[in-house]
Write a protein that holds these residues in place. Structure first.
Motif, mmCIF file in Angstrom:
data_model
loop_
_atom_site.group_PDB
_atom_site.id
_atom_site.type_symbol
_atom_site.label_atom_id
_atom_site.label_comp_id
_atom_site.label_asym_id
_atom_site.label_seq_id
_atom_site.Cartn_x
_atom_site.Cartn_y
_atom_site.Cartn_z
ATOM 1 N N GLN A 274 55.097 7.325 63.885
ATOM 2 C CA GLN A 274 55.407 6.047 63.245
ATOM 3 C C GLN A 274 54.322 5.005 63.477
ATOM 4 O O GLN A 274 54.168 4.079 62.676
ATOM 5 C CB GLN A 274 56.745 5.496 63.770
ATOM 6 C CG GLN A 274 57.952 6.198 63.204
ATOM 7 C CD GLN A 274 58.409 7.360 64.069
ATOM 8 O OE1 GLN A 274 57.638 7.903 64.844
ATOM 9 N NE2 GLN A 274 59.657 7.755 63.923
ATOM 10 N N LEU A 275 53.575 5.122 64.579
ATOM 11 C CA LEU A 275 52.521 4.139 64.849
ATOM 12 C C LEU A 275 51.414 4.208 63.811
ATOM 13 O O LEU A 275 50.737 3.212 63.550
ATOM 14 C CB LEU A 275 51.929 4.363 66.245
ATOM 15 C CG LEU A 275 52.862 4.178 67.436
ATOM 16 C CD1 LEU A 275 52.081 4.332 68.736
ATOM 17 C CD2 LEU A 275 53.546 2.821 67.391
ATOM 18 N N GLY A 276 51.229 5.387 63.232
ATOM 19 C CA GLY A 276 50.147 5.554 62.273
ATOM 20 C C GLY A 276 50.601 5.536 60.831
ATOM 21 O O GLY A 276 49.792 5.663 59.912
ATOM 22 N N SER B 174 47.079 6.969 65.168
ATOM 23 C CA SER B 174 47.876 6.907 66.395
ATOM 24 C C SER B 174 47.085 7.351 67.621
ATOM 25 O O SER B 174 47.272 6.805 68.718
ATOM 26 C CB SER B 174 49.164 7.727 66.263
ATOM 27 O OG SER B 174 48.911 9.107 66.290
ATOM 28 N N GLU B 175 46.194 8.340 67.481
ATOM 29 C CA GLU B 175 45.391 8.756 68.639
ATOM 30 C C GLU B 175 44.536 7.599 69.144
ATOM 31 O O GLU B 175 44.446 7.356 70.356
ATOM 32 C CB GLU B 175 44.488 9.952 68.279
ATOM 33 C CG GLU B 175 45.201 11.286 68.253
ATOM 34 C CD GLU B 175 44.228 12.457 68.118
ATOM 35 O OE1 GLU B 175 44.522 13.538 68.626
ATOM 36 O OE2 GLU B 175 43.161 12.278 67.481
ATOM 37 N N SER B 176 43.901 6.891 68.238
ATOM 38 C CA SER B 176 43.058 5.754 68.634
ATOM 39 C C SER B 176 43.889 4.644 69.259
ATOM 40 O O SER B 176 43.456 4.002 70.228
ATOM 41 C CB SER B 176 42.301 5.213 67.414
ATOM 42 O OG SER B 176 41.418 6.180 66.897
ATOM 43 N N ILE B 177 45.074 4.405 68.705
ATOM 44 C CA ILE B 177 45.964 3.376 69.263
ATOM 45 C C ILE B 177 46.324 3.725 70.702
ATOM 46 O O ILE B 177 46.285 2.874 71.599
ATOM 47 C CB ILE B 177 47.233 3.248 68.397
ATOM 48 C CG1 ILE B 177 46.882 2.722 67.006
ATOM 49 C CG2 ILE B 177 48.261 2.342 69.067
ATOM 50 C CD1 ILE B 177 47.987 2.879 65.986
ATOM 51 N N ARG C 239 38.918 9.771 70.702
ATOM 52 C CA ARG C 239 39.902 8.774 70.266
ATOM 53 C C ARG C 239 40.895 8.458 71.393
ATOM 54 O O ARG C 239 41.296 7.310 71.570
ATOM 55 C CB ARG C 239 40.640 9.264 69.017
ATOM 56 C CG ARG C 239 39.809 9.221 67.745
ATOM 57 C CD ARG C 239 40.651 9.499 66.519
ATOM 58 N NE ARG C 239 41.102 10.873 66.463
ATOM 59 C CZ ARG C 239 40.483 11.848 65.803
ATOM 60 N NH1 ARG C 239 39.352 11.594 65.144
ATOM 61 N NH2 ARG C 239 40.969 13.080 65.792
ATOM 62 N N LEU C 240 41.288 9.489 72.126
ATOM 63 C CA LEU C 240 42.248 9.304 73.216
ATOM 64 C C LEU C 240 41.596 8.811 74.505
ATOM 65 O O LEU C 240 42.295 8.470 75.467
ATOM 66 C CB LEU C 240 42.995 10.621 73.484
ATOM 67 C CG LEU C 240 43.943 11.071 72.366
ATOM 68 C CD1 LEU C 240 44.359 12.523 72.565
ATOM 69 C CD2 LEU C 240 45.171 10.167 72.306
ATOM 70 N N LYS C 241 40.253 8.815 74.509
ATOM 71 C CA LYS C 241 39.479 8.315 75.655
ATOM 72 C C LYS C 241 39.867 9.039 76.955
ATOM 73 O O LYS C 241 40.195 8.425 77.968
ATOM 74 C CB LYS C 241 39.646 6.797 75.799
ATOM 75 C CG LYS C 241 39.136 6.053 74.567
ATOM 76 C CD LYS C 241 39.247 4.551 74.694
ATOM 77 C CE LYS C 241 38.695 3.880 73.419
ATOM 78 N NZ LYS C 241 38.819 2.420 73.442
ATOM 79 N N CYS C 242 39.856 10.366 76.862
ATOM 80 C CA CYS C 242 40.169 11.183 78.029
ATOM 81 C C CYS C 242 39.184 12.349 78.105
ATOM 82 O O CYS C 242 38.485 12.662 77.137
ATOM 83 C CB CYS C 242 41.604 11.687 77.978
ATOM 84 S SG CYS C 242 42.003 12.677 76.536
#
Length: 305
Positions: free
Chosen positions: A14-16, A57-60, A108-111
């Motif tokens: 839903q975020l995306g 959503s991944e970037s968020i 995108r997930l910064k991991c």
């Protein structure tokens, strides 16, 4: 008998963008997205479910979690986009796509590693003799992925999963109306194999929470099952939403239940239901025996018209 209580997994589709037949949310502001995620994390939700196909959503998630304490950072389940649909003609081209997709999710997930990476398309599991799975296993060996698995839809997908080796996780659709994996024993087999089992579609993409008169014309055959569920809810005094939630939460072998939220209030409601006592044995038995004959045209959203 195996017993457990599934963990709550925040679904972020839903975020995306809009997801589900009953979704009414407008576009989120950056502040609303961050508030939702921060509240979920501060409340102890330990898993987030996302995918490159869920808009941004991944970037968020990556922006929200940047700088978070590694000890409190939730585990993230993401997915590899379909490879077989691309029609790439060489193994090298397919390898480039898989590697690029995983690296893009990491960025995108910064991991530094994906906790769980699922094949979003179950047809990628047998594709080219299991080639895509072998590529993910190589990335796992290189420590870019911690656990690998598949998001499935039907019995053939699960049969392919059971035949494959070195798979850790699976995501299955399961709800009060869709009990295929319970009645055929597959859920128990997966659990005994030690599989990490995530359940999605707890509310059948919102269908189970709709008023029967609001059903679109193509889903009118769901009216009678919904009416039966509503009548049983009135008989027991347990809201339909709680019946659906608790039935899945306490199924033996389930690791996590993926539930999307649009507001902080919805997260609060899910956390409240997580703390509720189990349904009685009689209620579970009634729900288990009442919906074993639901047509696939209702329980598989891919077939909705």
């Amino acid at each position: 008998m195996m017993t457990n209580r599934a963990s709550l997994v925040l679904g972020t589709a839903q975020l995306g963008g809009n997801y589900g037949i009953a979704n009414t949310a407008v576009n989120f502001s950056i502040q609303q997205r961050n508030e939702l995620l921060q509240y979920a994390l501060s409340s102890g939700i330990g898993y987030l479910d996302t995918a490159p196909g869920y808009g941004d959503s991944e970037s968020i998630i990556g922006d929200c979690l940047e700088g978070a304490d590694p000890q409190s950072r939730p585990q993230i389940v993401t997915k590899l986009p379909s490879v077989q649909r691309l029609g790439l003609h060489t193994e090298e081209a397919r390898r480039r796509f898989v590697t690029s997709s995983v690296r893009s999710s990491l960025n995108r997930l910064k991991c530094s590693a994906l906790d769980v990476c699922l094949l979003h398309d179950p047809l990628d599991l047998p594709y080219q003799g299991g080639e895509i799975l072998r590529m993910l296993q190589e990335l796992k060996q290189q420590q870019f992925i911690r656990r690998i698995g598949v998001s499935v839809y039907d019995a053939e997908d699960i049969a392919n999963f059971m035949r494959a080796e070195d798979l850790d996780s699976i995501q299955i659709p399961l709800n009060v109306l869709d009990q295929r994996w319970i009645t055929n024993g597959m859920l128990e087999r997966l659990a005994r194999k030690g599989t990490e089992i995530f359940v999605r579609s707890v509310y059948l993409q919102g269908l189970l929470l709709m008023a029967p008169e609001q059903l679109p014309a193509g889903l009118k055959q769901a009216e009678q099952p919904l009416l039966r569920l509503i009548r049983y809810s009135e008989e027991t005094g347990i809201p339909v939403k709680e019946l659906c939630f608790l039935y899945v939460r306490d199924l033996p072998g389930i690791s996590g239940m993926v539930i999307g939220c649009e507001t902080v209030e919805q997260v609060q409601e899910n956390l409240r239901m997580m703390a509720l006592p189990p349904l009685s044995r009689a209620v579970r038995h009634k729900l288990g025996e009442s919906y074993t004959d639901i047509p696939v045209e209702i329980i598989d959203p891919r077939r909705w018209k």
